[in-house]
Structure formats: C-alpha cells, structure tokens
Design a protein around this motif. Sequence first.
Motif, PDB file in Angstrom:
ATOM      1  N   LYS B   6     -74.889  22.944 -36.242  1.00  9.53           N
ATOM      2  CA  LYS B   6     -75.408  24.251 -36.125  1.00  9.53           C
ATOM      3  C   LYS B   6     -76.875  24.358 -36.776  1.00  9.53           C
ATOM      4  O   LYS B   6     -77.998  24.855 -36.230  1.00  9.53           O
ATOM      5  N   GLN B   7     -76.806  23.920 -37.905  1.00  7.10           N
ATOM      6  CA  GLN B   7     -78.156  24.008 -38.803  1.00  7.10           C
ATOM      7  C   GLN B   7     -79.112  23.228 -38.334  1.00  7.10           C
ATOM      8  O   GLN B   7     -80.315  23.647 -38.023  1.00  7.10           O
ATOM      9  N   LEU B   8     -78.574  22.064 -38.041  1.00 11.25           N
ATOM     10  CA  LEU B   8     -79.651  20.792 -37.507  1.00 11.25           C
ATOM     11  C   LEU B   8     -80.313  21.658 -35.964  1.00 11.25           C
ATOM     12  O   LEU B   8     -81.518  21.394 -35.852  1.00 11.25           O
ATOM     13  N   GLN B   9     -79.520  22.062 -35.314  1.00 12.54           N
ATOM     14  CA  GLN B   9     -79.944  22.493 -33.982  1.00 12.54           C
ATOM     15  C   GLN B   9     -81.038  23.646 -34.249  1.00 12.54           C
ATOM     16  O   GLN B   9     -82.111  23.976 -33.703  1.00 12.54           O
ATOM     17  N   ALA B  10     -80.721  24.479 -35.243  1.00 11.13           N
ATOM     18  CA  ALA B  10     -81.601  25.703 -35.456  1.00 11.13           C
ATOM     19  C   ALA B  10     -82.899  25.091 -36.143  1.00 11.13           C
ATOM     20  O   ALA B  10     -84.082  25.741 -35.790  1.00 11.13           O
ATOM     21  N   GLU B  11     -82.700  24.170 -36.857  1.00  8.80           N
ATOM     22  CA  GLU B  11     -84.080  23.462 -37.686  1.00  8.80           C
ATOM     23  C   GLU B  11     -85.026  22.981 -36.552  1.00  8.80           C
ATOM     24  O   GLU B  11     -86.106  23.223 -36.445  1.00  8.80           O
ATOM     25  N   ALA B  12     -84.275  22.437 -35.495  1.00  5.18           N
ATOM     26  CA  ALA B  12     -85.111  21.359 -34.503  1.00  5.18           C
ATOM     27  C   ALA B  12     -85.553  22.501 -33.520  1.00  5.18           C
ATOM     28  O   ALA B  12     -86.929  22.388 -33.331  1.00  5.18           O
ATOM     29  N   LEU B  13     -84.995  23.261 -33.185  1.00  4.10           N
ATOM     30  CA  LEU B  13     -85.580  24.314 -32.257  1.00  4.10           C
ATOM     31  C   LEU B  13     -86.660  25.045 -32.767  1.00  4.10           C
ATOM     32  O   LEU B  13     -87.746  25.393 -32.093  1.00  4.10           O
ATOM     33  N   GLU B  14     -86.496  25.287 -33.902  1.00  2.00           N
ATOM     34  CA  GLU B  14     -87.585  25.711 -34.767  1.00  2.00           C
ATOM     35  C   GLU B  14     -89.139  25.061 -34.699  1.00  2.00           C
ATOM     36  O   GLU B  14     -90.045  25.696 -34.622  1.00  2.00           O
ATOM     37  N   LYS B  15     -88.665  23.784 -35.166  1.00  6.40           N
ATOM     38  CA  LYS B  15     -89.779  22.832 -35.193  1.00  6.40           C
ATOM     39  C   LYS B  15     -90.343  22.414 -33.756  1.00  6.40           C
ATOM     40  O   LYS B  15     -91.668  22.203 -33.777  1.00  6.40           O
ATOM     41  N   VAL B  16     -89.398  22.490 -32.754  1.00  4.23           N
ATOM     42  CA  VAL B  16     -90.108  22.155 -31.424  1.00  4.23           C
ATOM     43  C   VAL B  16     -91.163  23.640 -31.169  1.00  4.23           C
ATOM     44  O   VAL B  16     -92.050  23.229 -30.670  1.00  4.23           O
ATOM     45  N   ALA B  17     -90.600  24.677 -31.481  1.00 10.89           N
ATOM     46  CA  ALA B  17     -91.368  25.885 -31.228  1.00 10.89           C
ATOM     47  C   ALA B  17     -92.835  25.922 -32.070  1.00 10.89           C
ATOM     48  O   ALA B  17     -93.632  26.218 -31.614  1.00 10.89           O
ATOM     49  N   ALA B  18     -92.684  25.252 -33.169  1.00  7.23           N
ATOM     50  CA  ALA B  18     -93.819  25.249 -34.149  1.00  7.23           C
ATOM     51  C   ALA B  18     -94.787  24.098 -33.617  1.00  7.23           C
ATOM     52  O   ALA B  18     -95.950  24.152 -34.094  1.00  7.23           O
ATOM     53  N   ALA B  19     -94.350  23.086 -32.932  1.00 12.49           N
ATOM     54  CA  ALA B  19     -94.977  21.862 -32.641  1.00 12.49           C
ATOM     55  C   ALA B  19     -96.523  22.461 -32.009  1.00 12.49           C
ATOM     56  O   ALA B  19     -96.273  23.090 -30.948  1.00 12.49           O
ATOM     57  N   ALA B  20     -97.708  21.942 -32.301  1.00 14.35           N
ATOM     58  CA  ALA B  20     -98.794  22.435 -31.853  1.00 14.35           C
ATOM     59  C   ALA B  20     -99.431  21.622 -30.997  1.00 14.35           C
ATOM     60  O   ALA B  20    -100.383  22.051 -30.070  1.00 14.35           O
ATOM     61  N   ASN B  21     -99.067  20.402 -30.934  1.00 14.55           N
ATOM     62  CA  ASN B  21     -99.388  19.405 -29.895  1.00 14.55           C
ATOM     63  C   ASN B  21     -98.518  18.462 -29.582  1.00 14.55           C
ATOM     64  O   ASN B  21     -97.373  18.237 -30.134  1.00 14.55           O
ATOM     65  N   LEU B  22     -98.934  17.728 -28.734  1.00 13.49           N
ATOM     66  CA  LEU B  22     -98.030  16.620 -28.075  1.00 13.49           C
ATOM     67  C   LEU B  22     -97.441  15.637 -29.121  1.00 13.49           C
ATOM     68  O   LEU B  22     -96.414  15.141 -29.011  1.00 13.49           O
TER      69      LEU B  22
END
Lengths: 804, 344
Positions: B6-22
Amino acid sequence: MFVSYKWLEQYVDLSGVTPQELAEKITRAGIEVEGVETPASEMKNIVVGYVQSREQHPNADKLSKCLVDVGEEEPVQIICGAKNVDAGQYVAVAKTGAVLPGNFKIKRAKLRGEESNGMICSLSELGIESRLTPKEYAEGIFNFPNDVTPGEDALAALNRDDAILELSLTPNRSDALSMIGVAYEVAAILGRDVKLPQPNPAESTEKAADSIQIRIDAPEDNPLYIARVVKNVKIGPSPLWMQTFLMNAGVRPHNNVVDITNYVLMEYGQPLHAFDLDRLGSNEIVVRRADEDEKFVTLDDTERTLSADQLVITNGKEPVALAGVMGGANSEVHEGTVNVLIESAYFDGQIVRTASKAHGLRSEASARFEKGVDPARVQAACDRAAELMAELAGGTVLSGSVVAGELNVEPKKVSITLERLNTRLGTDLQMGGVEDIFRRLQFDTETNGNEITVTVPTRRSDITIPEDLTEEVARLYGYDHIPLTLPEGESQPGGLSPYQLGRRVVRRYLEGAGFNQAVTYSLTSEKRAAQFALEVRQPVALAMPMSEERAYLRESLLPHLIEAAAYNNARQMASAALYETGSVYLNEGENVQPKEEERLAGVITGMWHEHLWQGEKKAADFFTVKGIVEGLAARIGLADRLTFQKSAPEGFHPGRTAEVLLDAEPIGVVGQLHPSLAKEMDLKEAYLFELKLDMLLNADREDLSYVPIPRFPSIGRDIALVVESTVEAASLETVIKQAGGSLLTSVRVFDVYEGERMEEGKKSVAFALTYADPEKTLTDEEVTAVHEKVLAALKEQAGAELRA
Amino acid sequence: MEEQLKQLQAEALEKVAAAANLKELNDVRVAYLGKKGPVTEVLKGMGKLSAEERPKMGALVNVVREDITKAIEEKQVTLEVAAIEEQLAKESIDVTLPGRPVKAGGHHPLTRITEEIEDLFIGMGYTIAEGPEVEQDYYNFEALNLPKGHPARDMQDTFYITSELLMRTHTSPVQVRTMLKHAGKGPVKIICPGKVYRRDSDDATHSHQFNQIEGLVVGENIRMSDLKGTLDAFAKKMFGADREIRLRPSFFPFTEPSVEVDVSCMCGGKGCSICKGTGWIEVLGAGMVHPNVLEMAGFDSTKYSGFAFGMGQERIAMLKYGIDDIRHFYTNDLRFLQQFSVHE
C-alpha cells in the motif's frame, strides 16, 4: 489638299450642310478629312476701319496716333506700331473687347500716355500663316481695296469666316486635287448638281498663232501643249476674294497674273504657267529633253544643273522652264509685264517626278502632274485663265489657242453584272439603285439586261475594272448598309502546325523557368552582325541604311540580348534572364534570298536564386544555363539526345563553354560571356545560350507511348572514383553505361572533389548507380556481378580507382 | 506485507504525479515496476508466504501494479501532449515574412497580342502561315499589284538590300506565297503574323521594325459582308462584346474595294483622348483581294474572290494596355516586360 467651304459653294449647293457635317460625309464616302479649320471661331469683334488721320505719337518715334472710323458715331483713337499705316487706308480693326487667335483680348489701353481704343491688325494677327501673306503686307498692317465700308465685318471681308477642310488623299484619288474634283465628289455624296465654270474668253481679232509657234520634240513626255496669248495686261494685286481664297487653299498671293494661274490650278487641277511673252527671247516654244549638264536658273534665282532625264520648255535656244516643276527667272512675269503667254500642258508623271526629285522641288504643280492630270481639262483651264486675265488684269485675249500634239480624251467603258456586284458585296441591290449611284457620280450608264456599262469620265482615271465600280457603289451606298456574314462553303479545321506548337511549348518552358521574352532588332551594326554567330558568313548589308547601327542583318540573337541585359544592369536590375526566338539571316550570295533560320537564345546575369531574409543567394553559373537547355530538350522529347563538348568559340569564356550537339549534329552553344566583353558592356558574369530552334523542333522523335511503372524494387550502389583531373564526367558515365548493360537504369554524379585531400592532378567523382530488372526482384549477388563488371571497365578504360 | 505494498503504491502514484517530463516518468516506471524495483521484490518474497496468503497477495500485487501502470500511461499521454505543444511553440514562425520566390517570366506583350489573335482566328478555322522577312521585290510588291514606279510605293519606304531583295514591308508576301502553293484551288484561310520593316526613324510613334498580322480568305463567293462579319467578331473578342466596327473606304493597291476599319472606342462614343473625340479608333486596313493579285497568284478571279485584312500588334498593344511609346517594345526593360507576365 485644303478645301475652302466658301469656294466650294460656287460649284455645289451646300445649303443645310455644315462644314463639320460635310467633313464627316466626305470621310465616310472615302476621302479622309483630317480636320476642319474655322479661323473666325477664335476671333470676334473685328471690323473694317477707315484711317481718317495719322500723326506721330508725341512720346514715341515708332508709334502713330490714328483716328479711325469704325462705323460708329465717333471715330476712335488707336495707337499703331506698324510702319505702313497711313491716312486714307481701309484696315482691319480689333475693337476694344475683341478677341484674336490665341485668346488674345484687346482692351482699352494707354500707350506712352496716349489712349488707344483697339488695334489695327496685320494678316498674321488675324491667324494667317506668314508664309501665305502677300509680300507687301508681310511686315505691316493689311490694307483693304476700296470696296469695303467702315464697321462691316472684317473677317467676312477677308473670308476668315470660311471653313477649311483638310483632305488627306490616297494615291488613287488625285481627281480630288481640284475644287471641281471635290465638287463632283460632294455632289455625288449629297445627290446635288455640279455648276461648272463655262470659260469663254472674248477674243480680239489678232491671232495667237501669229505671236507664237510651238514644237514638241519629246511627244512621249509631253503629248499635248496648249498656249494662249493675252496682251496688254496691267500687273497689280488680284481682287481680295481671289487672294483670300488662295490663302485659304494654302497658296500665297503674288500679283493678278500669277494668282490667276494658281487659282485655275486649284480650281481645275491643271497646272498652268505664265511667261512674260516679251522676255521669252523668241517667238517659239520648243519642248525637249534637257542636255546633260545644261544650266538653268529657276525663278527662285537658283542655278540648276539639268540632265537628259528631265524635260525643259525652251525658246528654241535655251530653257525657259523646267517642265511641270518651275519656270525660269529669265521669262518670269514681273511688275512691268505687258504681254503674257499661258502654258497649259499635259506632262508625263514620271518625267516630272524625276525632275522634282532631282532638284528637291515639290510644288502644287509637280504633285498634280506626277499623279496625272485630267486630259479633258487642259484646254478648259487655259481658256479659264485667259478669261480671268481679261476680266481681272484688263488684258486682251488673242484669238485662238496654239496647240501642239494631241491627247486621247475618249472616256473608258467598264461593265459589271448586278449578280457579280451583289455577290462581291454581300448585298441585294436592284439595278435602279445602282444606276442612281452612277447618276450621282455623273457617270453615263447603259443597262443591258443584268449588265450595266459605265462610261467613266477621264477625271476618274482610277476606275478601270469592274471591282472599281463595286467600290464606287459600296462607298456611296454606304458600308454601314452592308450586312454582317461569315464565309460559307467548305470549312477546314484551323490550328497551329507541329512546329508552331513546338515554338509555343519552348516559350512557355522558358517562361516557366524564369525567363522573360525579349524582342530585339533584326538590323544591327557591322561589328555586331556576325558576333557569336553559330555559322559565320559575310553579313547581309542594306543598300541604304538609316544609320550605321542598323545597317546589317544579324547572324545571331545574342548581341542584342546581351545589350538588353546590359541596359537592365545599368538600371539596377542586375539579375536578368531574357530569351528571344527569332530569325538570323545567312548570306547565300548576291541577289539570292538569305537563308533564314529560327534561333533560340538566352542570357542570364546576376543572381539566379535569391531569398534575402533567409540569406539564400545563388548566382547564375554555367550549370544554370546548361540545366535549362537540358530541361528544354527533355520538355520537347529529346531528353538523352543532347551532348555537350568543351569548346572555345570567339566571344565566350574559353574554359566555360560547350558546343551543344543533337545526336552528332552541332546545334548550338552554352557558355559564359568572355569576361573582357562583359567588362566592355559593364556586366559582371553573363551566361548565354543560342540554339538552332528549327533543328530542335524539326528533329525526328518517337511518338509518346507508355512505359510500365517498375513493379520490383531497385538497388542502389554509390561509387567514388579517383581519376586524372582531365577526365570528363561524361566519359566515365559512358563507360559505366556500357558496362552496366540493361540492368543499370540510372547513373548520376553526386559529388566531385578536387583539392588538398587528393593527390595532385587527381580528382574524385562519385556516382550513384541504380540497378533494376522490370521482370523480377534483383538479388544482391546479381547486382554485385554487374557492378564488378562496371568497376573493372572503369579501371581498364578510364584508369579509375575506387576512392579509399 | 500488505502494508508495505500500500505504501509503495502511494509513493509511486505520488512520484508519477510529480513527474515533470517523460524522462522523469520513465525513471518512476523503472524504479517501481522494473526488474529490480520494489514491486518485483515483493513478488519475489511471495515464496515465503503460505498457500492461502499467496493468491490473495498475488492479486493485491497485480492491482497495485496495474494502478501504477495506468497512472503512468495516463501521465505519459499528458506529458506527450505537453511535449508536442512545447515543441510546436518553439517551431512557431512569422507567417508574414516573404515566401521563397518561384521564378517565372512571361510573354513579350507583342507575342501576347499575336497569340491572342492567332487563337481567335484558329477557332474560326484559320491556319497560321509564315514566310521570309527578307523578300524578293516580286512577292513584296509586284505580285501585290504594285509594279515598279507605282506611286503607292512611296507609302512604304523600303529597306532594299539589292534592287530585287528587300526587308519585307508587310506580311502580305506570305499571302502571295500561300496562294501560289494552293495552285489556284481554294479555300485559303490563313493568318500571317510576323516582323516587318520600314525606312522610318525611330521615335515615340514610329519604329523601323514592327509587327503585322494579316488575314486572308479566298474561296468561291467570298463577299465584303463576310469581311465585315469576320472583323466584327474579331473586334468583339479582342476589345469587348459591346464594341462595334465601322468601315471607311480607303485605298490599297492590293485590294479593291479597300477599307479602313475603325473599332468603337471604349469611351462609348462620348469622345476621349484615345479616339481624339471621334468615338472611333482606326485599327485595321482591309478589303476585297484585287483581281490582279488573285490572277498573279494563279486564281481565276471570275470564279474566286477573297478578302484580306491587316493590323499592327504594336498599335493594338498600345491601345489595349495604354502604352505611350512604341520604342518600349524593343528596349526590353524588365520593368516593362514583367508587367505582361500576368494572366488576365
């Protein structure tokens, strides 16, 4: 020919027809009226005045103070600057408020302290050209003879209220070179009668034949010579009506005797000459050809050297007149003349033309003889002049005319059928209408069924064939009444010949490629005539050129095209691409028509491509013109048949010029204009081509037929070859093509290198080769096999090595 | 373990959202879903789990994985669109700057007029005949009813080369040559354009070289009315459907009757400087072919008749385009020539 409306009215009723309407009608019937002059229309308030007194102006040596009766209650004071003004004269006065030609308005004025109420006029102030005014009035004011009344309209008295029609005559209508001739024309147009003078001079009992004998030694040049003798004339001015009519007709009045001969010349179209009988030097007239180098002083006091192709009137010993051209000073009528011999003759047009040309003497008389006078009027004109000399100069006309020679005055007969007339014109005229037209022309007719026979008077020597009758009918019937139709009968498809079509294709190709079409002169200077010529011959020369610049026929289009480029270059248009198609003229020997060949030439200077803000610039060079020529060949179906061989013809850059061959036949040149010639013309680099357009367009070519689009892929191989610098790309290409055989479908140069990275004297040429087989997909092995053969051939035949 | 996921998922989704470029997004994908990434690690650790827990955890891992993948894909689309937009923004240009010029020249105005007239008559069944510019006296004059010494020869001052050779003064010798080729058999229906020469000094209205275009029709029963109809059609096509023609009698040695042909002025008869107030402009000379000309060219003048007309291209061009000086045609000034590249 200037035709006075008022004078014309003496022969034909012009009532109800204004001068402008008359001019329009004459023009529409075939004689162009170039203009109608109405001098009085730009003048007003000019009256006859009587100078009651003249005294010196108190404050000015050169002015006179005159009291002038202008038909009002009180005479008016006018200051006049003319030397010849005097009391007792009848003069033309522009009153206060008058307007003179050029919108010159006369106002009350003070001249050096003295009041002036108008102006006493000279003839030139009344709009008469000074070359036409009588000599005695040329410098001062004009004096009326006594038969005028103060206050009457001076413009009417001077016939300035006339309208003068200027007729522009075509060579066939010399019949209208006389007032009577014009009267016949106008009468026909208006459908009215002609009133002709009926000269019948009262004669004395003394016979003219006792005073003069005539002999013609050159009857072909002078078939008829008629003379009359008038004795005891009093030389003086002719009456005002005659002087003013003459001036309106463009003839300067002199004295009554001379004026009468000119008046009758204008009236009848028959030139006359008056000799002073007492100064003739003998009592015989002998007409003969002049002797070679015979000297003769004409009445303009110029000594002329005559030749045997000219005709002279002599007194049996020496010339007294150059026949039909000008009289002699020795026998001229002058103030003291008492007895006059009137000459009325028929001289051949050619002999008069020769003399008038040789001496630069074209006169009213010579012009009429040259065109042929009416043989039927020679006698009448002589009688008319004699009658007028009796009437106006107080002379006594001796009995009879002295006549030498004879002329056929039998009128011609010309016939035409009504059908032929109608089918030629596209009309549906009836015989009655046709007869009426000839009646108006005063031609006698005879109708026989459908055929009309017209008796053509001698005055209309232009009418000789049925078509001439057609024209007379058409012009008087009115061209406006002829219907609009199109030719009937068998029709044919129209169109351009293959050659003409090809020329249009060539033009469009070049225009699409950026060239503007130029048209230059075919005539050129000796220097330019053979310059750049593909085939140099002795240029064809004009016999009598107007200038050295246009004295020879060109053998090349290039000199004038280069000139056009230089012209544009000098006007800030340095980038020019011009082409021309046109003939060159190749000498085939004297009196043989030169061979005319159609050529195509072009010139390019400056930038070929330019796109400023992107910094693109490509100057034209040899390969620009070569590409254009190759493209042209492709466009007209000669794609692979042109070859280019290095060549150095005169006028071209020796290293950048090629002869163009079609198959093996030379057909032109492409190259750079020689830099030293370019410099002469203030041009930088200029590239040229000239091709034998006729050979290009006439070359046999295959009919267009479809070649299937390849269904199998092709295989490309690039090779970079090292060869001697002198080896030409085309020779390598030939080797490649031969060795490559049918599988090789294209060879293209894609790189050429010569420089530091190459051994001295060597260069690299890179080719892109394409192999394909229309029947199947080629395998790598198949291509390699052929390609190896190509490389081997290159090595063997051209010493070409593959570049490492 | 579930917690960890669950924690990994949350972390990952956060990082996806934060990604500024491809690139950042790709880093996230590698970091979480790559072979060495934590999700894979979790999967590897599944061997230690009990048989009941294993499917449950397996399903959970898949859900987490799919969620992260989906988020990455969605983000990828957004980022790609943004990247394209950025790229396009960078590529934006000033469309008002001038384009790259395409070279194009054009016809000389005289060719333009000539071709226009040629095409017009081709449509009426005419062919184009051409002939030499250096002519024999015979074809230029004598065969046209102008014998030596004829006064009308004065009207055409001629450049002679020898007494028998000259620069043609009109294109009429082409008519003679064409008629001779027909050897007495009609119909003849031709247009003859070409250069002609007269002994004139060049000035604004005279040129020693100029162009003429003549027409000739010979057939049985060719009438003056046919000439009139033909020229009326010509005037309407060349100058405008509302134009009229007017024939005035004139004189040419080679036609009888002869006429000058005026075309009504574009001022509509009101009078202007071009027609000098008359409402008419002189454009052509014409007439019925003189029987002598027909006979000399081998035609029986009792059987055949014909009409001929002629005009000057320079004059037509001057009238049509308002050109004021005839010398412009031969100077080849590009500023003059380029004006005629336009298709009307």
